[in-house]
Every structure is written in structure tokens, then in C-alpha cells.
Scaffold this active site. Structure first.
Site, PDB file in Angstrom:
ATOM      1  N   GLU A  78       0.823  -1.212   0.000  1.00  7.04           N
ATOM      2  CA  GLU A  78       0.000   0.000   0.000  1.00  7.04           C
ATOM      3  C   GLU A  78       0.862   1.269   0.000  1.00  7.04           C
ATOM      4  O   GLU A  78       0.741   2.141   0.855  1.00  7.04           O
ATOM      5  CB  GLU A  78      -0.948  -0.009   1.201  1.00  7.04           C
ATOM      6  CG  GLU A  78      -1.966  -1.139   1.140  1.00  7.04           C
ATOM      7  CD  GLU A  78      -2.946  -1.140   2.298  1.00  7.04           C
ATOM      8  OE1 GLU A  78      -4.080  -1.610   2.105  1.00  7.04           O
ATOM      9  OE2 GLU A  78      -2.578  -0.688   3.402  1.00  7.04           O
ATOM     10  N   GLU A  95      -5.598  -8.194  -1.001  1.00  6.56           N
ATOM     11  CA  GLU A  95      -6.288  -8.015   0.276  1.00  6.56           C
ATOM     12  C   GLU A  95      -7.743  -7.695  -0.017  1.00  6.56           C
ATOM     13  O   GLU A  95      -8.035  -6.773  -0.776  1.00  6.56           O
ATOM     14  CB  GLU A  95      -5.695  -6.873   1.113  1.00  6.56           C
ATOM     15  CG  GLU A  95      -4.343  -7.147   1.710  1.00  6.56           C
ATOM     16  CD  GLU A  95      -3.890  -6.020   2.645  1.00  6.56           C
ATOM     17  OE1 GLU A  95      -4.776  -5.353   3.233  1.00  6.56           O
ATOM     18  OE2 GLU A  95      -2.679  -5.809   2.774  1.00  6.56           O
TER      19      GLU A  95
END
Length: 469
Positions: A172, A369
Site C-alpha cells: 500500500e 487483500e
């Protein structure tokens, strides 16, 4: 789905491993975050018995990895997206010789995965820079981090070249832009409210990570031409709250800056015009050398991965109703339901997001995810988590629609394999796993693993290649 589609699960070392001082491991920035009243706080005294540090024990994957991998195999997982703890390899980040015990631990983990036919997809940096580098160098605000990271990456990519061929440089990476990311993503020992926690600082951290990522992409290809290296973006997909032109423009800028900027650089190899305008308008001056530009051009990634949990709305109306979100707050969408934690559930948005990203880049994509955090209740030794099954079913249907739309989706790794320590709070009561772990928010329990109803459901999904939902 294609026959070689990578169905799997995901996790992060700092949220599952524990064993924070075992096998020569040094402390990471996440090891210095204690939980006080459900919130993360920094604390120099890592041995303070009056504080609870969730990552110190986590769910003890360090001692349970064989059992956990066996359970993944029983589920039928084809892939496991995981991370390596940098401080297991270089405890302070400054060592010239890697920690042998740490290297051997991941030898065993990767060999166990291969024994069960599970492909590892490995994130090199998942929010856990060495604490020593955070304190002594200011984390990723310091360019010295680039070469220290490259040294670490070269060590592990070379070591595991026969066992791992899919890598992700930073988890991320776009979260380095948000204030919460200063401790985790940026690796700086500084609170969210610190006056030094500025956009200028965070964007310089992000630039240094982008350069480091590009260097590692090129290096990985040189080490083994079978290596594939991906970016990983936190999906911050948003809609304009209204069709008002100003809302539409505000949403466009939000998507560009928060969602596309990092991946544009990692895939196109250069800074886009919109971010240069944004920097100019906000007085942000990033140190970018000609050599940096060359490195970015030479180190573009091979595939795109992302996390996807929810969506939000954007508006110029400062009085619009807000709701909770992943890492950042957002505006409430009146057409969406929310979880018990206020996160908006938007399976349709996943299809839209995948289409937009694939149209933009035309690279293979992977969801690494996606999941639902909830309080789970044990009833007669069983966990009936139909709410999680419902959430995942909706999102898998949506990604299958995206594949029909023409998106080159190569894998889906749900978050998470076992329950794990939450990034934002350091507690475990907000559970995500297919496998329940008997430990509470104070780290008490016997760490017994119990398969939830979602475990059996996902097993059928994998076995049928997504045809049985």
C-alpha cells in the site's frame, strides 16, 4: 476463471508472526506501537509491562507456521501472499551481514509452502521498517534508506530465488501520503499530530520509496529473469457525492492524487502532470534528481496488485456526513450498507475499480487483500461467520464480472488466512481470518486454531475455481 488462477489468502509479518525478539530479530516501527484504549501510541520502553504491544506476540505464526500452512493446504490455497520482516534479516538495517537465523526461518516457511503446492507471493516491506532507522535517520524521509532497502532486498531475492518468483516491493505504497502512514508506511518515529508530519515530508518519503522500488525491480530481473515484481496500492476508490461539476472534479483529483499517482510512477516511469500541478498548488517541493528520473524509467513493475475493502464519496460540501474508512475517513454514500465498524460495503465498486485500473495500465492484476473485519463469537467450538461469507461471495462475483469484462485478473488472496493483529489498533477483536486464533486483545489465550464456517466455504470456492459460491 482460468485454470491457473491463484486463489489464496494473505497476511503481514508484523500482524501474525510474533516472536519479536526471537531468532535475532530486531524491533521494527510496528513493535514500538502500543495499544492504549484501543488506539496506537508510540513508546520507547518496549518492555513496559503496563502496555500491550500487539505485534510482540501477534498470533504466533513464528511457532505455528507449519500448522498454519497445513491448514492453508487443507483449504486448497494455491497462493499465499505474505511478507518478510526486514528486521529478521537485518535487525537494525545497518548490518553488513544478514542474520542467519532469520534467513533460515523463511527458508523453512517457503519450503513448507512448496511442500504443499502453495506459491508464495512475497511483500518485501509491509509497514515494518527497522525502528533503529526510524529513530536515527528519520525513516524514509532520508535517502540513506534507499540503499539500505536495496541491500535487504538483494539479500532475500538472491537467497530465495529458487522458491519465490512473485515479489511486491511495498505494501500500500500510496498510504505514505496520509498522516496515519507516517509511523507505518513512512517508517518515521513520529505521531500523527506532530507538527512536522506535513505533506512535504510524506511526499518526500514516498518519492524515496518509489526510487527504491524501481531499483529493486531492475535488480530482481537481473538476479533471475523469472522474477516478476508488482506494485501494491490501497484502493481508495471514490465517487462524486453529487453530479455537481465541482464534486465530479474534486473526485477526479482525489482519485489522481490518492489512488493513481504512485502506480502511475511505478508503471509509466515518470511523474504525471497532475501531481506536478498539485505540488505547485500546495507548496510541495520534492527533491527529484535526473538520476532518479532515469531509475524510475528503468524500474517499472510487471503487474499490479491492490487491497480493496470499501469505497467513499468526495464532495466540496464540507458539511457532508462522514463515515469510517480504511486509513482515512470519507463521506457517507447513502446507497451503501456499512459493517459494524462503519466501513461501507461496495462489491459493485470492485468491478468498476478493476475495469478502470486495467483500462489505464493493461497489466496483469491481482487482489491481494479483501475481507471483512468483525467480532466473531465461538459457539460450542464453532464460528458461524455467515456475514463474512456474504461479503466475500459478493466481491468474488464482482471480480468474476470484471474478468468477463476483459480484465486480466491472475489471482485473489483474501485477507486474511488466520486472525491477526489490526494495523490501526494493535488488537485482535476485529477479526478477519478464515481460521480463528484463541487469543484476546491482551494477548491472553492458548493460540489454538479453529476453522470458521468461512474456511469450509472458501475451500469449495477454490475447489470449483469460483463456480460454487
Amino acid at each position: 476463471m482460468k485454470s491457473n488462477f491463484l486463489w489464496g489468502t494473505s497476511s503481514a509479518a508484523n500482524q501474525i508472526e510474533g516472536g519479536w525478539q526471537e531468532g535475532g530479530k530486531g524491533p521494527s516501527v510496528m513493535d514500538a506501537l502500543a495499544t492504549v484504549n484501543g488506539h496506537r501510541v508510540e513508546n520507547d520502553n518496549l518492555d513496559d509491562q503496563n502496555l500491550f504491544f500487539g505485534s510482540h506476540k501477534a498470533v504466533d505464526f513464528y511457532h505455528h507456521y507449519q500448522e498454519d500452512i497445513r491448514l492453508l493446504a487443507e483449504m486448497g490455497a494455491k497462493a499465499y501472499r505474505m511478507s518478510i520482516a526486514w528486521t529478521r534479516i537485518f535487525p537494525t538495517g545497518l548490518e553488513e551481514v544478514p542474520n542467519q537465523a532469520g534467513l533460515e526461518f523463511y527458508d523453512r516457511v517457503f519450503e513448507e509452502l512448496h511442500k504443499h503446492g502453495i506459491e508464495p507471493i512475497v511483500t518485501l516491506s509491509h509497514y515494518e521498517s527497522p525502528l533503529a532507522l526510524a529513530k536515527d535517520f528519520g525513516g524514509w524521509s532520508n535517502r540513506k534508506m534507499i540503499e539500505l532497502y536495496v541491500k535487504y532486498a538483494k539479500t532475500v531475492i538472491t537467497r530465495y530465488s529458487k522458491l519465490v518468483h512473485r515479489w511486491i516491493t511495498f505494501n500500500e505504497i500510496n498510504c505514505a501520503q496520509v498522516p496515519f502512514g507516517i509511523m507505518s508506511a513512512c517508517g518515521i518515529y513520529m505521531s500523527i499530530s506532530d507538527k512536522r508530519n506535513t505533506s512535504q515530508l510524506r511526499y518526500q518519503c514516498l518519492h524515496n520509496q518509489l526510487v527504491a522500488s524501481a531499483k529493486v525491480v531492475k535488480l530482481a530481473h537481473e538476479i533471475d529473469n523469472r522474477n516478476q515484481v508488482g506494485c501494491m496500492i490501497a484502493s481508495m476508490y471514490t465517487y462524486p457525492l453529487t453530479p455537481k461539476p465541482e464534486d465530479v472534479r474534486a473526485n477526479q483529483l482525489s482519485m489522481q492524487v490518492k489512488n493513481y499517482f504512485a502506480s502511475d510512477v511505478m508503471i509509466r516511469g515518470t511523474y504525471p502532470g497532475y501531481i506536478k500541478r498539485y505540488f505547485k498548488d500546495h507548496g510541495i517541493n520534492i527533491e527529484i534528481s535526473d538520476e532518479d528520473q532515469k531509475i524510475l524509467e528503468e524500474g517499472i513493475v510487471d503487474y499490479y496488485t491492490c487491497s480493496y475493502y470499501m469505497t467513499n464519496c468526495v464532495s466540496t460540501n464540507k458539511d457532508a456526513e462522514k463515515t469510517s474508512a480504511n486509513l482515512i475517513s470519507g463521506l457517507k454514500n447513502p446507497y451503501l450498507q456499512t459493517s459494524e465498524y462503519g466501513w461501507q460495503i461496495d462489491a459493485c465498486g470492485l468491478r468498476s475499480y478493476l475495469n478502470e485500473v486495467y483500462d489505464r495500465y493493461q497489466l496483469p492484476m491481482m487482489i491481494v487483500e479483501n475481507g471483512l473485519g468483525m467480532h466473531d463469537t465461538v459457539e460450542d467450538g464453532q464460528i458461524h461467520d455467515e456475514y463474512r461469507i456474504k461479503y466475500l461471495r459478493q466481491h468474488i462475483k464482482s471480480l468474476e464480472e470484471a474478468v468477463e469484462d476483459g480484465v486480466d485478473l491472475i489471482g485473489y488472496c483474501a485477507w486474511s488466512s488466520t486472525d491477526l493483529i489490526a494495523l490501526s489498533t494493535g488488537t485482535i477483536s476485529k477479526r478477519y481470518g478464515f481460521i480463528y486464533v484463541d487469543v484476546d486483545d491482551d494477548g491472553q489465550g492458548d493460540f489454538t486454531r479453529t476453522k470458521k464456517d468461512s474456511f469450509y466455504w472458501y475451500s469449495k470456492v477454490i475447489e470449483s475455481n469460483g463456480n460454487t459460491l
